[in-house]
Design a protein around this motif. Structure first.
Motif, PDB file in Angstrom:
ATOM      1  N   VAL A  96       0.832  -1.202   0.000  1.00  0.00           N
ATOM      2  CA  VAL A  96       0.000   0.000   0.000  1.00  0.00           C
ATOM      3  C   VAL A  96       0.872   1.259   0.000  1.00  0.00           C
ATOM      4  O   VAL A  96       0.643   2.183  -0.784  1.00  0.00           O
ATOM      5  N   ARG A 100       1.160   3.976  -3.069  1.00  0.00           N
ATOM      6  CA  ARG A 100       0.959   5.420  -2.834  1.00  0.00           C
ATOM      7  C   ARG A 100       2.149   6.213  -3.363  1.00  0.00           C
ATOM      8  O   ARG A 100       1.979   7.273  -3.968  1.00  0.00           O
ATOM      9  N   THR A 121      -6.976  -5.488  -2.388  1.00  0.00           N
ATOM     10  CA  THR A 121      -6.236  -4.643  -1.447  1.00  0.00           C
ATOM     11  C   THR A 121      -6.302  -3.184  -1.866  1.00  0.00           C
ATOM     12  O   THR A 121      -6.550  -2.296  -1.044  1.00  0.00           O
ATOM     13  N   LEU A 122      -6.084  -2.912  -3.147  1.00  0.00           N
ATOM     14  CA  LEU A 122      -6.105  -1.538  -3.644  1.00  0.00           C
ATOM     15  C   LEU A 122      -7.481  -0.898  -3.465  1.00  0.00           C
ATOM     16  O   LEU A 122      -7.589   0.273  -3.082  1.00  0.00           O
ATOM     17  N   CYS A 125      -8.192  -0.121   0.236  1.00  0.00           N
ATOM     18  CA  CYS A 125      -7.416   1.018   0.745  1.00  0.00           C
ATOM     19  C   CYS A 125      -7.701   2.323   0.001  1.00  0.00           C
ATOM     20  O   CYS A 125      -7.039   3.336   0.248  1.00  0.00           O
ATOM     21  N   LEU A 127      -7.231   3.158  -3.201  1.00  0.00           N
ATOM     22  CA  LEU A 127      -6.174   3.577  -4.117  1.00  0.00           C
ATOM     23  C   LEU A 127      -6.574   3.533  -5.589  1.00  0.00           C
ATOM     24  O   LEU A 127      -5.818   3.988  -6.446  1.00  0.00           O
TER      25      LEU A 127
END
Length: 180
Positions: A96, A100, A121-122, A125, A127
């Motif tokens: 993560v 970023r 996951t992205l 979070c 993103l």
């Protein structure tokens, strides 16, 4: 800040990975979309399994699409040790934070193909700037589902497009969160 764009092939019931050949037939209208998407990107962001599948195929492929695929820098989310070839750099253990940092760099969009676990996951979070879902007209009933482990993920529909042979491209962005 460079955007992060995800493209996924999905069945109607949300399956992104199933080892039967369910994505055929491909329509010629898919080609221009995939080509434009790849040529507009500045780098690929891939999970290790997708990276390995792509690295086994693309270096020996020919044509403009293959040339672009091979030339782009690749960033790979992986926990497996070992060197990566094919113009790839492994991300560190904090994926993560690394993503970023990549988004903060100058350059064209980061493009994610496949890589379902990484995409979860992205998304979790926050993103992902754009989620492009190519929905194929098939119900599989089994396989890994892209949204199977996600909860409360508000999205805004940005665009729809028919790609032929019943395949729909649905493009989503993060939903605006109302101020409390």
């Amino acid at each position: 800040m460079r955007p992060l764009i995800v493209t996924e092939f999905l069945s109607l019931d949300g399956v992104y990975e199933e080892h039967s050949p369910w994505r055929a037939p491909y329509d010629p209208d898919d080609g221009p979309f995939k080509r434009d998407e790849l040529f507009a990107s500045g780098a690929l962001l891939l999970g290790r399994t997708t990276y390995e599948d792509f690295a086994a195929y693309w270096p020996t492929a020919t044509g403009a699409f293959a040339d672009r695929m091979n030339a782009l820098p690749k960033y790979v989310a992986t926990t497996r040790p070992g060197p990566l070839g094919w113009n790839a750099t492994p991300l560190g253990p904090d994926v993560v934070a690394d993503v970023r940092a990549l988004k903060a760099q100058p350059g064209g969009p980061l493009l994610v193909y496949g890589s379902g676990t990484l995409v979860q996951t992205l998304l979790r979070c926050g993103l992902v700037n754009e989620l492009r879902l190519m929905i194929f007209p098939v119900v599989l009933g089994r396989g890994k589902r892209l949204f199977g482990t996600l909860e409360n993920l508000p999205l805004t529909l940005l665009a729809t497009r028919e790609l032929g042979t019943g395949v729909l491209l649905l493009t989503y962005g993060p939903a605006a969160v109302p101020n409390d």
